[in-house]
Design an enzyme around this catalytic site. Structure first.
Site, short mmCIF file in Angstrom:
data_model
loop_
_atom_site.label_atom_id
_atom_site.label_comp_id
_atom_site.label_asym_id
_atom_site.label_seq_id
_atom_site.Cartn_x
_atom_site.Cartn_y
_atom_site.Cartn_z
N GLU A 225 26.78 15.01 64.63
CA GLU A 225 25.96 16.19 64.95
C GLU A 225 26.49 17.50 64.37
OE1 GLU A 225 25.09 16.01 69.19
OE2 GLU A 225 24.99 13.82 69.06
N GLU A 341 21.85 4.94 67.42
CA GLU A 341 21.88 5.13 68.89
C GLU A 341 20.48 4.95 69.49
OE1 GLU A 341 23.80 8.79 69.96
OE2 GLU A 341 25.32 8.63 68.40
O1 G3I Z 1 35.31 8.51 82.12
C1 G3I Z 1 35.16 9.71 82.91
C2 G3I Z 1 35.42 9.42 84.37
O2 G3I Z 1 36.80 9.03 84.52
C3 G3I Z 1 35.14 10.67 85.19
O3 G3I Z 1 35.28 10.37 86.58
C4 G3I Z 1 33.72 11.15 84.93
C5 G3I Z 1 33.46 12.44 85.69
O4 G3I Z 1 32.28 13.01 85.20
O5 G3I Z 1 33.52 11.40 83.50
C6 G3I Z 1 33.73 10.22 82.74
O6 G3I Z 1 33.55 10.53 81.39
C7 G3I Z 1 32.18 10.69 81.02
C8 G3I Z 1 31.88 9.70 79.88
O7 G3I Z 1 30.55 9.89 79.37
C9 G3I Z 1 32.02 8.25 80.34
O8 G3I Z 1 31.03 7.98 81.29
C10 G3I Z 1 31.99 12.12 80.51
O9 G3I Z 1 32.11 13.02 81.59
C11 G3I Z 1 30.58 12.27 79.92
O10 G3I Z 1 30.44 13.55 79.31
C12 G3I Z 1 30.39 11.21 78.83
O11 G3I Z 1 29.05 11.32 78.34
C13 G3I Z 1 28.83 10.64 77.10
C14 G3I Z 1 28.36 11.70 76.08
O12 G3I Z 1 28.04 11.06 74.83
C15 G3I Z 1 29.42 12.75 75.80
O13 G3I Z 1 30.54 12.15 75.20
C16 G3I Z 1 27.76 9.57 77.27
O14 G3I Z 1 28.25 8.53 78.10
C17 G3I Z 1 27.38 9.00 75.92
O15 G3I Z 1 26.30 8.08 76.03
C18 G3I Z 1 26.96 10.12 74.98
O16 G3I Z 1 26.67 9.57 73.73
C19 G3I Z 1 26.32 10.53 72.72
C20 G3I Z 1 26.92 10.07 71.42
O17 G3I Z 1 28.32 9.91 71.53
C21 G3I Z 1 26.55 11.02 70.29
N1 G3I Z 1 25.09 11.17 70.20
C22 G3I Z 1 24.46 11.60 71.46
C23 G3I Z 1 24.78 10.62 72.58
C24 G3I Z 1 24.12 11.03 73.86
O18 G3I Z 1 24.61 12.27 74.28
#
Ligand code: G3I
Length: 430
Positions: A225, A341
């Site tokens: 992105e 994705e």
């Molecule tokens: O693992 C921690 C957990 O220990 C903690 O308790 C919790 C508290 O909120 O957070 C957890 O981490 C989260 C992680 O996902 C795992 O579930 C993060 O907060 C959360 O921000 C993260 O979101 C991910 C997001 O990218 C940001 O990295 C989504 O799962 C994931 O599906 C999403 O994927 C992105 C691609 O990488 C790039 N393109 C867009 C796509 C959707 O946003």
């Protein structure tokens, strides 16, 4: 041919799904399709063999006519729709051949994003990974914050689990993602004071992370992105206003690609973006960025179309021809293209759930069809397999059903739509 088959359908003693509602409806539909498969599968196989005795061009044209007639038949719409799906099933048995085998015959890899703890804790996951998946992406485990939380600290445990899972199942691996200014960055990176400081973090991160699995990860989303967020205020140069852009300038994308090539020369290097499936200013800006990278000699091998369809841009469901044209536009630069994705949100579709799931099934079929018609489209990775794991629920708390399997791992119309597209392509390639 199709009149004969429709007549045969009438005698196929199809289960009556008119009374079923909600999830059982899809289970009933699957029973219908299997009944059709038993009744007509041999006939369609014979037809496919008959059509395949000609040369490629003649076969393609005739096969396309047969499948087109079936999918547009007026006298038995439901049967015709089922039959179109059957055309897929007739190539790959409804009970044994999954999307993995059909995808490879269609010339592309079907993949999914995974969280290792989900796979380890859900017994339904492994058999679907074996039958319907040829490529894995770590949904989060390989991002900067999880693997490199402090300047001198690396934690590869979760990422190693995804690599081990992929290698134990002979899955291709996509690395995701080395540089993303928009999320999953630890405070020391966000807070870098100078370009030199940030550049030292970047060089160490890419060399160490890619070096750990050098030769084992087929493709990396080196930069994710790079454009400004689709809902963010536009920036002067259209690039995301992140710490890399601010401290290293717009050339950070090329810099990251050069570092990645040096770290693992065997890996294909991608830049990954959302909202570029539809023509318009966003796709044009990304196209210009890619042209600039290629003109500067940056080691770019491919472009990832995230394809969060219906969500980015909100409420837009570009049709198969539009997606195909968008893929071709970048492929004609000599690049690989992949859907990286894929999910199809139903949040912006009206109607009851069964009707929205039917729409989704046909839509998934069109999306897969688009990729199968572009030789440079080498993979379609879903952003999850079963609705219960979708990021849309986890990140936004929305009740959405964007994936090919439902919460109980039943195959939805989306699954059969994907199968029909892959089977039609496999037939063309036969
Ligand atoms: O693992 C921690 C957990 O220990 C903690 O308790 C919790 C508290 O909120 O957070 C957890 O981490 C989260 C992680 O996902 C795992 O579930 C993060 O907060 C959360 O921000 C993260 O979101 C991910 C997001 O990218 C940001 O990295 C989504 O799962 C994931 O599906 C999403 O994927 C992105 C691609 O990488 C790039 N393109 C867009 C796509 C959707 O946003």
């Amino acid at each position: 041919m199709h009149r004969l088959v429709i007549v045969l359908l009438g005698s196929a003693a199809l289960p009556d799904c008119s009374q079923a509602a909600g999830a059982p409806a899809s289970r009933c539909a699957v029973r219908q399709v299997n009944a059709i498969a038993r009744a007509c599968g041999p006939l369609l196989r014979a037809e496919a063999r008959r059509l395949s005795d000609g040369n490629t061009v003649r076969r393609d044209a005739r096969v396309a006519r047969v499948l087109s007639r079936l999918s547009h038949a007026r006298d038995a719409p439901q049967a015709a729709d089922m039959l179109f799906r059957l055309a897929g099933i007739a190539i790959g048995d409804a009970t044994t051949r999954g999307l993995r085998a059909l995808g490879e015959e269609a010339g592309l890899l079907i993949g999914t994003a995974v969280e290792p703890h989900d796979v380890a804790s859900d017994p339904n996951y492994p058999p679907v990974l074996a039958s319907d998946v040829a490529s894995l992406t770590a949904e989060n485990a390989m991002k900067w914050a999880p693997v490199h939380p402090d300047p001198g600290t690396y934690d590869f445990a979760a990422a190693d689990a995804v690599v081990a899972l992929a290698e134990s199942g002979s899955h291709r691996l996509r690395g995701h993602t080395l540089v993303w200014g928009g999320a999953a960055l630890p405070p020391y990176v966000e807070g870098a004071a100078t370009g030199d400081e940030l550049r030292s973090y970047l060089a160490d991160h890419i060399a160490t992370t890619m070096g750990r699995w050098a030769g084992r990860i087929a493709q990396w989303d080196v930069v994710n992105e790079p454009l400004s967020g689709i809902l963010d205020p536009p920036t002067p140069d259209g690039l995301d206003d992140n710490v890399f852009r601010r401290l290293l300038g717009p050339g950070y994308v090329a810099e990251a690609l050069e570092l990645a090539r040096a770290a693992d020369p065997t890996a294909k290097l991608y830049v990954n973006e959302n909202g570029i499936e539809v023509p318009g200013p966003r796709q044009d800006r990304f196209f210009a960025l890619v042209q600039e990278l290629l003109a500067a000699g940056a080691p770019l091998d491919g472009v990832g179309f995230q394809a969060h369809l219906g969500l980015i841009p909100i409420g837009q469901y570009p049709d198969a021809a539009t997606i195909e044209a968008s893929l071709r536009r970048f492929a004609e630069l000599g690049l690989e293209v992949e859907l990286t994705e894929l999910d199809v949100t139903l949040l912006f579709r009206s109607g009851d759930l069964p009707s929205r799931l039917e729409f989704q099934g046909d839509y998934y079929r069109g999306v897969l069809e688009a990729c199968t018609r572009v030789p440079a489209c080498t993979g379609v990775t879903l952003w999850g397999l079963a609705d219960r794991y979708t990021w849309v629920r986890r990140s936004f708390g929305f009740t959405d059903f964007p994936l090919p399997f439902d919460d109980d791992w039943r195959r939805k119309p989306a699954y059969f739509g994907m199968r029909a597209a892959l089977a039609a392509a496999a037939l063309r390639n036969a």
